[in-house]
Design a protein around this motif. Structure first.
Motif, PDB file in Angstrom:
ATOM      1  N   LEU A 278      83.081  38.824  74.414  1.00  0.00           N
ATOM      2  CA  LEU A 278      83.899  38.031  73.582  1.00  0.00           C
ATOM      3  C   LEU A 278      83.899  36.645  72.963  1.00  0.00           C
ATOM      4  CD1 LEU A 278      87.172  38.473  75.644  1.00  0.00           C
ATOM      5  CD2 LEU A 278      87.052  38.960  72.777  1.00  0.00           C
ATOM      6  N   GLN A 279      83.832  35.849  72.881  1.00  0.00           N
ATOM      7  CA  GLN A 279      83.255  33.973  72.637  1.00  0.00           C
ATOM      8  C   GLN A 279      83.749  33.328  73.694  1.00  0.00           C
ATOM      9  OE1 GLN A 279      80.432  34.219  69.970  1.00  0.00           O
ATOM     10  NE2 GLN A 279      81.061  36.718  70.518  1.00  0.00           N
ATOM     11  N   ALA A 280      83.936  33.343  74.468  1.00  0.00           N
ATOM     12  CA  ALA A 280      84.656  32.596  75.656  1.00  0.00           C
ATOM     13  C   ALA A 280      83.743  31.729  76.362  1.00  0.00           C
ATOM     14  CB  ALA A 280      84.870  33.740  76.709  1.00  0.00           C
ATOM     15  N   ASP A 281      84.106  30.870  76.839  1.00  0.00           N
ATOM     16  CA  ASP A 281      82.934  29.361  77.418  1.00  0.00           C
ATOM     17  C   ASP A 281      82.481  29.986  78.738  1.00  0.00           C
ATOM     18  OD1 ASP A 281      81.498  27.250  77.465  1.00  0.00           O
ATOM     19  OD2 ASP A 281      83.013  26.194  78.946  1.00  0.00           O
ATOM     20  N   SER A 282      83.523  30.575  79.355  1.00  0.00           N
ATOM     21  CA  SER A 282      83.772  30.802  80.934  1.00  0.00           C
ATOM     22  C   SER A 282      84.375  31.965  81.115  1.00  0.00           C
ATOM     23  CB  SER A 282      84.175  29.725  81.626  1.00  0.00           C
ATOM     24  OG  SER A 282      84.526  29.453  82.710  1.00  0.00           O
ATOM     25  N   ILE A 283      84.097  32.862  81.718  1.00  0.00           N
ATOM     26  CA  ILE A 283      85.583  33.602  82.284  1.00  0.00           C
ATOM     27  C   ILE A 283      87.032  33.656  82.957  1.00  0.00           C
ATOM     28  CG2 ILE A 283      84.591  34.083  84.978  1.00  0.00           C
ATOM     29  CD1 ILE A 283      84.512  36.803  84.164  1.00  0.00           C
ATOM     30  N   THR A 284      86.798  32.160  83.059  1.00  0.00           N
ATOM     31  CA  THR A 284      87.634  32.123  83.616  1.00  0.00           C
ATOM     32  C   THR A 284      89.133  31.571  82.104  1.00  0.00           C
ATOM     33  OG1 THR A 284      87.321  29.766  83.660  1.00  0.00           O
ATOM     34  CG2 THR A 284      87.290  31.168  85.828  1.00  0.00           C
ATOM     35  N   ASP A 285      88.600  31.552  81.155  1.00  0.00           N
ATOM     36  CA  ASP A 285      88.990  31.273  79.752  1.00  0.00           C
ATOM     37  C   ASP A 285      89.567  32.583  79.116  1.00  0.00           C
ATOM     38  OD1 ASP A 285      88.449  28.780  80.037  1.00  0.00           O
ATOM     39  OD2 ASP A 285      86.365  28.726  78.298  1.00  0.00           O
ATOM     40  N   ILE A 286      89.003  33.915  79.764  1.00  0.00           N
ATOM     41  CA  ILE A 286      90.226  34.847  79.449  1.00  0.00           C
ATOM     42  C   ILE A 286      91.539  35.295  79.641  1.00  0.00           C
ATOM     43  CG2 ILE A 286      89.358  37.121  79.136  1.00  0.00           C
ATOM     44  CD1 ILE A 286      85.908  36.706  78.825  1.00  0.00           C
ATOM     45  N   ALA A 287      92.128  35.659  78.984  1.00  0.00           N
ATOM     46  CA  ALA A 287      93.293  35.370  79.345  1.00  0.00           C
ATOM     47  C   ALA A 287      93.707  37.428  78.776  1.00  0.00           C
ATOM     48  CB  ALA A 287      94.663  35.448  78.796  1.00  0.00           C
ATOM     49  N   LEU A 288      93.878  38.504  79.571  1.00  0.00           N
ATOM     50  CA  LEU A 288      94.262  39.721  79.097  1.00  0.00           C
ATOM     51  C   LEU A 288      95.733  40.235  79.439  1.00  0.00           C
ATOM     52  CD1 LEU A 288      91.243  41.238  80.470  1.00  0.00           C
ATOM     53  CD2 LEU A 288      91.431  40.279  77.893  1.00  0.00           C
ATOM     54  N   PRO A 289      96.687  40.977  77.412  1.00  0.00           N
ATOM     55  CA  PRO A 289      97.869  41.088  77.833  1.00  0.00           C
ATOM     56  C   PRO A 289      97.666  42.388  78.946  1.00  0.00           C
ATOM     57  CG  PRO A 289      96.826  40.471  75.399  1.00  0.00           C
ATOM     58  CD  PRO A 289      95.753  40.887  76.609  1.00  0.00           C
ATOM     59  N   MET A 290      98.740  42.482  79.813  1.00  0.00           N
ATOM     60  CA  MET A 290      98.978  43.202  80.889  1.00  0.00           C
ATOM     61  C   MET A 290      99.090  44.415  79.636  1.00  0.00           C
ATOM     62  SD  MET A 290      99.002  42.285  83.630  1.00  0.00           S
ATOM     63  CE  MET A 290      99.411  43.640  84.563  1.00  0.00           C
ATOM     64  N   ILE A 291      99.649  44.985  78.741  1.00  0.00           N
ATOM     65  CA  ILE A 291      99.259  46.041  77.719  1.00  0.00           C
ATOM     66  C   ILE A 291      98.418  46.490  77.988  1.00  0.00           C
ATOM     67  CG2 ILE A 291      99.738  45.219  76.156  1.00  0.00           C
ATOM     68  CD1 ILE A 291     101.936  47.098  75.347  1.00  0.00           C
ATOM     69  N   PHE A 292      97.197  45.967  77.378  1.00  0.00           N
ATOM     70  CA  PHE A 292      95.763  45.494  77.679  1.00  0.00           C
ATOM     71  C   PHE A 292      95.186  46.550  78.692  1.00  0.00           C
ATOM     72  CE2 PHE A 292      91.189  44.641  77.294  1.00  0.00           C
ATOM     73  CZ  PHE A 292      91.193  45.291  76.472  1.00  0.00           C
ATOM     74  N   ILE A 293      95.930  45.642  79.586  1.00  0.00           N
ATOM     75  CA  ILE A 293      95.064  46.065  80.478  1.00  0.00           C
ATOM     76  C   ILE A 293      95.287  47.197  81.406  1.00  0.00           C
ATOM     77  CG2 ILE A 293      95.316  45.520  83.441  1.00  0.00           C
ATOM     78  CD1 ILE A 293      95.113  42.816  82.929  1.00  0.00           C
ATOM     79  N   ARG A 294      96.925  47.625  81.386  1.00  0.00           N
ATOM     80  CA  ARG A 294      97.420  49.061  81.633  1.00  0.00           C
ATOM     81  C   ARG A 294      96.798  50.269  80.577  1.00  0.00           C
ATOM     82  NH1 ARG A 294     102.572  49.670  80.452  1.00  0.00           N
ATOM     83  NH2 ARG A 294     103.205  47.258  79.460  1.00  0.00           N
ATOM     84  N   ASP A 295      96.381  50.042  79.732  1.00  0.00           N
ATOM     85  CA  ASP A 295      95.913  50.612  78.577  1.00  0.00           C
ATOM     86  C   ASP A 295      93.715  51.217  78.921  1.00  0.00           C
ATOM     87  OD1 ASP A 295      95.793  52.505  76.398  1.00  0.00           O
ATOM     88  OD2 ASP A 295      94.379  50.833  75.777  1.00  0.00           O
TER      89      ASP A 295
END
Length: 333
Positions: free
Chosen positions: A33-50
């Motif tokens: 992703l085009q994130a400045d920091s790994i702490t800027d990333i939020a992943l939907p739980m549905i995505f994590i479960r998949d």
């Protein structure tokens, strides 16, 4: 009902496997992703479960088991690692933005650290030639969780290589990794400096380096918290003093290890410089996804604009090894 409960339990990940998978997922997404920091990333739980289902075949019907295990792991560790938020797809999981301690940092950028550590080990191994003879490697493994990963790879290879390791370190992560009693670990001796233990950095901090003596090391491995226009920074002044002394007063082939995230955070007020990229013989970082935000930022910091005179010595799918002030053709592996 009891039998069904046991069957459900067998189809759940162990806590340590779940946590490891989550941090690997965040590392992969940071690279993509085009994130400045790994702490800027939020992943939907549905995505994590998949993601878990694709990797393990285990399908979670809701978020409860995952969030409960995350909470229990943080309680056992005594520190905060994750944060909850919302997204257009529902509840989301991110990483804590207040990341200051070694215990927190060691969980971040996992895949990037492993790639960099492999680059360090390959550099050392290839410098010894073939066939590999019995010999002793004198190495100073300094602060940081990326350097601890180097120690882990050394540990993994103790039984298969005819090498002995004289390790000097103030990093308790390195001591825990290499200070074991199994037969293979008899190939390792560890020297530590006098000082006080700092739990935030997991280091022995002090100005007395006499235990290291005045010998020349084969290798000196160091990391950094921040990289800005060729200068390197850490958060604590005591650590900066120690790192600077090791970098400038000790002899040996000096290697700087980076994961790429160091170039994403601007050196803020209170950051303490200890050296420059050009002070090192080798700079090793992971091969990042081409044209990703992380790749562009690191390239800018290590380019002619940010750090003149760097050349790529080795580039492969996992890591890049760079050298300053030399004109060396790129070797692709």
């Amino acid at each position: 009902m009891e039998r069904k409960g046991k069957e459900d339990l067998r189809h759940r990940l162990k806590q340590k496997d779940l946590i490891a998978m989550l941090f690997i997922l965040f590392s992969e997404e940071y690279d993509r992703l085009q994130a400045d920091s790994i702490t800027d990333i939020a992943l939907p739980m549905i995505f994590i479960r998949d993601y878990i289902r694709q990797k393990t075949g285990i399908a979670y019907s809701n978020d409860a088991w995952i969030t409960t295990q995350v909470h229990k792991y943080e309680e056992e560790l005594g520190t905060t690692l994750f944060s909850k938020s919302s997204s257009p797809s529902g509840p989301a999981l991110g990483l804590c933005k207040d990341i200051f301690t070694y215990e927190q940092k060691r969980h971040l950028y996992i895949t990037q650290k492993i790639k960099t550590a492999n680059g360090v080990f390959d550099l050392i191994r290839n410098s010894l030639g073939d066939p590999l003879m019995e010999q002793t490697i004198s190495i100073l493994l300094e602060a940081g969780s990326t350097v601890t990963r180097v120690a882990e790879i050394i540990a993994q290879n103790l039984a298969v290589l005819p090498l002995r390791w004289e390790v000097s370190t103030n990093n308790l992560g390195v001591i825990e990794c290499l200070g074991k009693t199994a037969p293979a670990y008899r190939k390792v001796t560890i020297s530590v400096p006098q000082g006080r233990f700092d739990p935030a950095t997991n280091l022995i901090l002090g100005e007395d380096l006499d235990v290291y003596g005045h010998k020349e090391f084969d290798w000196i491995i160091q990391g950094a918290s921040f990289l800005s226009r060729g200068s390197l920074y850490v958060e604590k002044p005591e650590e900066a003093i120690l790192k600077s002394r090791i970098l400038h007063d000790y002899s040996g082939t000096k290697v700087l290890v980076l994961t790429g995230h160091e170039a994403t955070a601007h050196a803020q007020t209170g950051m303490h410089p200890f050296g420059k990229v050009s002070d090192y013989d080798y700079i090793i970082h992971p091969t990042l996804t081409q044209d990703s935000a992380a790749s562009r930022r690191l390239e800018k910091e290590l380019s002619d604009e940010g750090m003149p005179g760097l050349s790529v010595m080795i580039r492969n799918w996992s890591y890049e090894i760079m050298i300053p002030n030399r004109n060396t053709a790129v070797s692709s592996q």
